[in-house]
Design an enzyme around this catalytic site. Structure first.
Site, mmCIF file in Angstrom:
data_model
loop_
_atom_site.group_PDB
_atom_site.id
_atom_site.type_symbol
_atom_site.label_atom_id
_atom_site.label_comp_id
_atom_site.label_asym_id
_atom_site.label_seq_id
_atom_site.Cartn_x
_atom_site.Cartn_y
_atom_site.Cartn_z
ATOM 1 N N ARG A 25 -0.140 14.157 13.165
ATOM 2 C CA ARG A 25 0.341 13.933 11.789
ATOM 3 C C ARG A 25 0.607 15.252 11.048
ATOM 4 N NH1 ARG A 25 -1.247 8.698 10.310
ATOM 5 N NH2 ARG A 25 0.402 8.746 8.774
ATOM 6 N N CYS A 83 -5.310 12.088 12.671
ATOM 7 C CA CYS A 83 -6.039 10.832 12.531
ATOM 8 C C CYS A 83 -5.954 10.153 13.892
ATOM 9 C CB CYS A 83 -5.427 9.978 11.426
ATOM 10 S SG CYS A 83 -3.835 9.319 11.874
ATOM 11 N N LYS A 90 0.835 -1.202 0.000
ATOM 12 C CA LYS A 90 0.000 0.000 0.000
ATOM 13 C C LYS A 90 0.879 1.266 0.000
ATOM 14 C CE LYS A 90 -1.790 1.529 4.039
ATOM 15 N NZ LYS A 90 -1.537 2.951 4.363
ATOM 16 N N ASN A 91 1.910 1.272 0.854
ATOM 17 C CA ASN A 91 2.698 2.497 1.038
ATOM 18 C C ASN A 91 3.755 2.693 -0.024
ATOM 19 O OD1 ASN A 91 1.079 2.942 3.169
ATOM 20 N ND2 ASN A 91 2.574 2.407 4.746
ATOM 21 N N ARG A 128 -8.868 -0.505 4.389
ATOM 22 C CA ARG A 128 -8.015 0.544 3.826
ATOM 23 C C ARG A 128 -6.644 -0.011 3.475
ATOM 24 N NH1 ARG A 128 -7.077 5.634 7.098
ATOM 25 N NH2 ARG A 128 -5.595 5.686 5.396
ATOM 26 N N ASP A 170 4.307 0.256 12.118
ATOM 27 C CA ASP A 170 3.107 -0.341 11.517
ATOM 28 C C ASP A 170 2.925 -1.795 11.916
ATOM 29 O OD1 ASP A 170 3.227 1.461 8.350
ATOM 30 O OD2 ASP A 170 2.673 2.043 10.377
#
Ligand code: EPZ
Length: 424
Positions: free
Chosen positions: A122, A117, A23-24, A403, A311
């Site tokens: 952030r 978030c 994803k990143n 997500r 993560d």
């Protein structure tokens, strides 16, 4: 439509799971298509909510996109707008990655401030300071970043924090700037290397990706790419940890071990036996994990790459709740990334938060409970705990999970988990 996961715990996982594209890595690489007017073909794109969001944003800006299975064909020859609106940006902070490419290609950008978030404030101050040093005028107007630059100019940029998307924004902006940019204290994450590899394939001149100093010689224009996204090391770490938690044994395919060595080291310290290999044609690396009867307690301290990734903190904490012994999990990257703790406590975990650390007293086992997901990795942590717990668990608000994990319930069911996705 709101959905929830219903999980019957206690089933050891076994079998093989294919790891999706990262994803990143996909998000910055998709954003970087704005840098050129040529056609780009990108393979191994994960089917994730965040990818849908950035596709929508790029189409708003004028991109022509065809999405077939896991291949996207994108052409940004026509830039129709330079504005990323709040209602899309608030869904995905990574929209800030549009800033660098829009400035480099269209000299201006109007991006809603992402806002905080669940895991923290952030801020993007380091992104803005760096772009300002490259000759960009930045104003904050009504919750939007309004940026303008007649021509970006290369400069020496020292990042006080090795920000991942901040490094990516500067790399993308600098790739078309006049002159050379040197980034000191750059993020070293594999996803930065993946983005840079895709840029160099298009004619960019970037050296040092993966180290703390990246040098970018600006070029006049970039070509199109035909590029395959790297596998998702966090998804892989999540499934390996799930196997540990359930006392199972699984194989993950298409993953390079050097992208998550810190996680593998901790899994082995906790008693896992991990073997490595490649497929017969030598093309596809695999990792195999065999869990011990009971994991051993190990301490975790999250750091920028190559340290233990933030993560993976929530997922590994779930593992430690049932380990033999006590441990300490220290979170150094985000200020509020313990949203999973209270839910794990409801399953019987013995946890205490002390500043930016969680003290863990390992228990024999957890018991299932109804839970609420809050952020992406906290949701994964709850799924893992539920897989190991005795009895049944329900996890609501699993849009957080969607997500960042492609079809997680299907992949887990294929590994033997008793998990169903049902309407809430
Ligand atoms: C990226 O976020 C990832 N997201 C995050 O993954 C990941 O947790 C994070 O890097 C750290 O590895 C994407 O790549 C899309 P940072 P990013 O800028 O770039 C502070 C997930 O679960 N900071 O490296 O936003 C910041 O507050 C997500 O997939 C500033 O103070 O993270 C944080 O404390 C979650 N000012 C620290 O630096 C800035 O201008 C690291 O943030 C930028 C960051």
């Amino acid at each position: 439509m709101l959905e929830k996961l219903v999980i019957e715990g206690g089933q050891p996982l076994s079998g093989t799971v294919r790891i999706s594209g990262a994803k990143n890595s996909a998000l910055p690489i998709l954003a970087s298509t704005l840098l050129s007017d040529k056609t780009n073909v990108i393979h191994n794109v994960p089917k994730l909510q965040d990818v849908h969001t950035i596709v929508k944003l790029l189409q708003l800006l004028g991109a022509e996109i065809i999405w077939e299975e896991r291949t996207l064909t994108i052409n940004c020859a026509q830039i129709k707008s330079v504005e990323a609106p709040y209602d899309l940006v608030r869904k995905m902070r990574a929209s800030v990655l549009l800033l660098g490419p829009l400035l480099a290609r269209a000299q201006r950008a109007r991006i809603s401030l992402p806002g905080g978030c669940a895991i923290g404030a952030r801020p993007i101050n380091l992104h803005l300071q760096a772009l300002n040093r490259m000759g960009c005028d930045i104003k904050l107007v009504e919750g939007y970043v309004e940026a303008y630059s007649r021509k970006l100019v290369g400069n020496r940029i020292r990042l006080t924090i090795p920000t991942v998307t901040g490094t990516m924004n500067v790399v993308m902006a600098a790739s078309l700037a006049a002159g050379t940019t040197i980034i000191d204290n750059a993020a070293r994450e594999p996803e930065v290397v993946d983005l840079v590899n895709s840029l160099n394939q298009r004619g960019a001149k970037i050296h040092g990706a993966g180290s703390s100093q990246i040098t970018i010689e600006g070029v006049d224009r970039l070509g199109g790419m035909n590029y395959t996204i790297m596998p998702d090391r966090i998804e892989c770490g999540t499934y390996l940890t799930a196997a540990m938690l359930t006392g199972g044994s699984i194989r993950t395919e298409d993953i390079r071990s050097d992208s998550l060595q810190a996680v593998l080291d901790k899994l082995e310290a906790s008693g896992a036996v991990i073997t490595y290999g490649t497929s017969d044609d030598g093309q596809r690396p695999w990792l195999e994990i065999v869990a011990p009867n009971r994991p051993k307690a190990v301490d975790i301290v999250t750091q920028p790459f190559p340290g233990f990734p933030t993560d993976m903190q929530a997922q590994f904490l779930a593992l430690l709740t049932i380990a033999a012994g006590n441990s300490v999990v220290t979170e150094n990257i985000f200020e509020n990334r313990f949203m999973h703790v209270s839910e794990l406590q409801r399953m019987g975990a013995r946890l205490q938060i002390r500043d930016n650390a969680v003290l863990v007293e390992g228990v024999e086992g957890l018991s299932g409970a109804p839970m609420m997901a809050t952020d992406l990795r906290a949701s994964a942590s709850l799924v893992l705990a539920a897989l190991a717990a005795k009895g049944s668990s329900e996890i609501r608000r699993i849009y957080h999970l969607d997500r960042g994990y492609e079809r997680m319930d299907e992949k887990l069911r294929a590994l033997g988990a008793r998990i169903q996705r049902v309407r809430q």
